[in-house]
Design an enzyme around this catalytic site. Structure first.
Site, short mmCIF file in Angstrom:
data_model
loop_
_atom_site.label_atom_id
_atom_site.label_comp_id
_atom_site.label_asym_id
_atom_site.label_seq_id
_atom_site.Cartn_x
_atom_site.Cartn_y
_atom_site.Cartn_z
N ASP A 45 15.99 4.07 12.71
CA ASP A 45 16.31 3.47 13.90
C ASP A 45 16.39 2.02 13.98
O ASP A 45 16.95 1.41 13.03
CB ASP A 45 15.45 3.98 14.99
N HIS A 86 13.17 1.39 20.61
CA HIS A 86 13.58 2.53 20.40
C HIS A 86 12.89 3.31 19.42
O HIS A 86 12.16 4.43 19.43
CB HIS A 86 15.00 2.93 20.23
N SER A 260 16.45 11.52 22.54
CA SER A 260 15.87 10.55 21.54
C SER A 260 14.41 11.18 21.65
O SER A 260 13.63 10.97 20.59
CB SER A 260 16.05 9.07 21.95
#
Lengths: 642, 88
Positions: A45, A86, A260
């Site tokens: 990520d 994230h 996600s």
């Protein structure tokens, strides 16, 4: 083991604290003493905050790298908008520490967690391939919550090197058992996107995870498609609760959202299953996930019963993943036989696409050949076609057992005139069905009346095994007996019962790439003769299963080669140099070469440093040459700044 | 069918050199690349970057393409293109 964590935000973790009914059944897995111990997960990520108070103890630098700046430190780049939060959020879902008085807890709270920083910069095929092949003998599970744009008009997937990284991962990663790639199915629901137009989620090598809300509804962002295998919880509308996890700047959040958030939950649950049975192959895990996913209370208009009696939906795959059931099934799972592939070229002459056409093909599934298939796993339809407005064309596939799967539904925003150029659509809906009989491809114009197009090529690709998977008996407990004697390095020397020793464990059977045999133990001075040991030893590297250690002892072969029954050897596109050369030394570099299975399994079970060996792969060049001769998936380029 | 939008070429290449890292280093020095290391653990595929090439271009770099194509030690190469990826 921790049964109910004391972390202050655990009470907010509705998807695992029994507040939601049913929840993900994670407490049930924890109550069996499972916590992801010895399992390594890497989140690909925008980085990971490695010094986060809820992550630092589980942080694994060997499972981490920064491919944006080419250094070993995956710390995110901090910005006022916190755009690089994230990866840290996804990582906390997997492996946030338990009972440390901070935030909540990860699903596999004792797993080691790494992060690859690769989304915060220029992304290329090389960057993706390097990320997906980082430490394949050390990292067991890669979790990825990204992909091509979910804008409802993109058809895009991995490049040539990334596809090779997937292939190498599943064939050579984790000592030959296969790396597990867990993927978020996509957030394009608002744009009527379809995750079968995403070459990452529709790859057979990734395990694609969708989302549902606490109430079991389809979230607004959810994409439907036939390649989704399973579902975990995530957010919904504003009043629905979201996912609790770690956040940038040593923080916590209860507002992690989208698919996600679902993929890392599944990655954590799969880590628990891998701890219960470390010898599962990548395909075993997909079989287990199919069996451990249940429709539960999930609401959708398209639940159907497939040919083997399982309910399946394009929104949820086989349903809500149940960690308790997953680990229970993992403990008794008998290894799946080698993967077989049967390709059927159905159509290679141009055929006009009428408003509705069906192309039927009676398929033997390679009966009588070495690659005949009895039970299906993945099914792909590789299509080359032109169409005046791509998004108006609905494509479906119906199996001989009557299961109809929509390969792509209409995408109103996809006004492309490009059609599909050798695009591979995938469906998991025929899992365990018998493929013999008539397959029907349906092409239907569901939009503008005057649409026209031509089908140029259609190939049906069947993957599965020779075994009737619906008739297999339940196996014995994999780790049915305890080790009663260990050496100074922790390796088992004697089991309590008729089990086979492999590294630290006592197993009911030897996994693929191992054979069982009896080893005589000579008595030392002053000791009486010990009974013969039942042990698992390595097959030759060319074999998938074997009855001995020589290259002529193979009983089945990996997908890239075929078994010579008379010779007992695997013939395939391998180089003379392909025999692994073991090297009993700690990996000197962060990107160690492929290792031998024994050593990696020891790393799994002991949780120690990975030992490395060397292997030579099938030359990519030959494969690339073939790929170049055959057109590959089209790349669709979007305007900059999106 | 051509893609809707042309690929955007960046200043890095994937190359296959079966002789391994030493040969790639030599190649990199000769043509001004920076060797960013192997792509796969087998040590045959390498990531090269060139600081003298514009970071984004609508056309592949003609000169380096020619250099790599003519080099008998290079079995395969590909100038990298920008991939648009989004977090979910």
């Amino acid at each position: 083991s921790v049964v109910v964590p004391t972390d202050p935000w655990f009470s907010k973790q509705w998807y695992m604290n029994s507040e939601a009914q049913p929840d993900l059944s994670i407490l049930q897995a924890w109550s069996q003493g499972l916590s992801g111990q010895g399992i390594v997960v890497s989140v690909l990520d925008d980085g990971i905050e490695k010094d986060h108070p809820d992550l630092w103890a589980n942080y694994d630098p060997l499972a981490s790298y920064d491919f944006n700046d080419y250094d070993p430190d995956p710390q995110p780049r901090y910005t006022p908008s916190k755009e690089n939060r994230h990866g840290t959020r996804c990582a906390g879902e997997v492996a946030a520490m338990a009972n440390n008085g901070f935030c909540g807890v990860g699903v596999a709270f004792n797993a080691r967690i790494g992060g690859v920083r690769m989304l915060d910069g220029t992304i290329t095929d090389v960057i993706e391939a390097q990320s997906l092949s980082l430490q394949p003998q050390h990292i067991h599970i890669y979790s990825a919550s990204w992909g091509p744009e979910d804008d409802g008009r993109t058809v895009d997937g991995p490049g040539i090197l990334t596809r090779e990284a997937f292939r190498r991962g599943v064939t050579k990663g984790r000592g030959g058992l296969g790396t597990l790639f867990i993927w978020a199915s996509g957030n394009g629901g608002l744009h009527y996107d379809n995750c079968n137009c995403d070459g990452y989620t529709n790859s057979i090598h990734t395990l694609s995870v969708g989302s549902t809300t606490q109430q079991g509804r389809v979230p607004w962002y959810s994409e439907a498609c036939a390649s989704t295998l399973t579902t975990t919880y995530s957010s919904g509308v504003a009043t629905d609760p979201q996912i609790v996890t770690t956040d940038l700047h040593h923080g916590c959040t209860d507002q992690h959202t989208g698919t996600s958030a679902s993929a890392p939950l599944a990655a954590g649950m799969i880590a628990l299953a891998l701890e219960a049975n470390p010898f599962l192959t990548w395909r075993d895990m997909q079989h287990l996930v199919v069996r451990a996913s249940k429709p539960a209370h999930l609401q959708a208009e398209d639940w159907r019963t497939n040919g083997v009696g399982r309910q399946v939906s394009h929104h949820y795959g086989y349903g809500l993943l149940d960690a308790g059931l997953l680990v229970d099934t993992a403990r008794t799972w008998l290894p799946t036989q080698p993967q077989r592939k049967c390709a059927v070229r159905v159509q290679s002459r141009p055929t006009p696409i009428l408003p509705l056409i069906y192309i039927r093909e009676n398929v033997s599934a390679c009966a009588g050949l070495h690659n005949s298939i009895r039970s299906l796993e993945h099914v792909q339809a590789q299509l080359t076609l032109s169409y005046s407005r791509r998004g108006d064309l609905e494509i479906s596939l119906t199996s001989p057992m009557g299961t109809r799967s929509t390969l792509v539904a209409i995408r109103p925003l996809d006004v492309s005139t490009e059609g599909y150029n050798n695009w591979v659509f995938m469906s998991t809906h025929f899992w365990d069905e018998n493929p013999q009989g008539v397959w029907t491809l349906g092409l239907e114009n569901k939009g503008y009346y005057f649409n026209t197009g031509t089908l140029y090529r259609y190939t049906l690709l069947l993957y599965g095994t020779a075994e009737d998977m619906t008739a297999r008996p339940t196996g014995p407990q994999v780790t049915s007996s305890a080790c009663v004697q260990r050496d100074t390095e922790g390796l088992c020397q004697a089991c309590d019962g008729p089990a086979y020793i492999l590294g630290q464990l006592c197993l009911a059977y030897c996994p693929p790439r191992f054979f069982n045999h009896t080893r005589l133990v000579t008595a030392g001075p002053g000791h009486t003769a010990a009974p013969a040991l039942r042990v698992c030893s390595s097959c030759h590297a060319s074999c998938y299963t074997c009855r001995g250690g020589s290259p002529r002892d193979c009983t089945s072969c990996p997908p890239s080669s075929t078994l010579d029954q008379q010779q007992g050897s695997c013939m395939g596109p391998t180089t003379p140099d392909s025999r692994p050369r073991l090297r009993a030394a700690a990996c000197p570099h962060h990107r160690c070469p492929a290792s031998a299975m024994v050593l990696s399994l020891l790393a799994v079970t002991l949780g120690g440093p990975v030992l490395c060996g060397m292997s030579m792969d099938l030359p990519l060049y030959a494969w690339l040459s073939r790929a170049r001769a055959t057109p590959t998936k089209p790349q669709v380029w979007l305007p900059a700044g999106t | 069918w051509a893609p809707v939008r042309a690929p955007i070429y960046v200043s890095s290449w994937a190359v296959q050199v079966s002789q391994g890292n030493r040969e790639v280093e030599r190649l990199a020095r000769k043509f001004g690349f920076v060797n960013l290391g192997p792509i796969f653990p087998d040590g045959q595929y390498f990531h090269l970057r060139h600081r003298g090439v514009v970071q984004q271009s609508l056309t592949p770099h003609w000169g380096h393409r020619l250099h790599l194509k003519k080099n008998p030690k290079v079995q395969w190469f590909q100038q990298q293109t920008l991939q648009r990826r989004v977090k979910r």
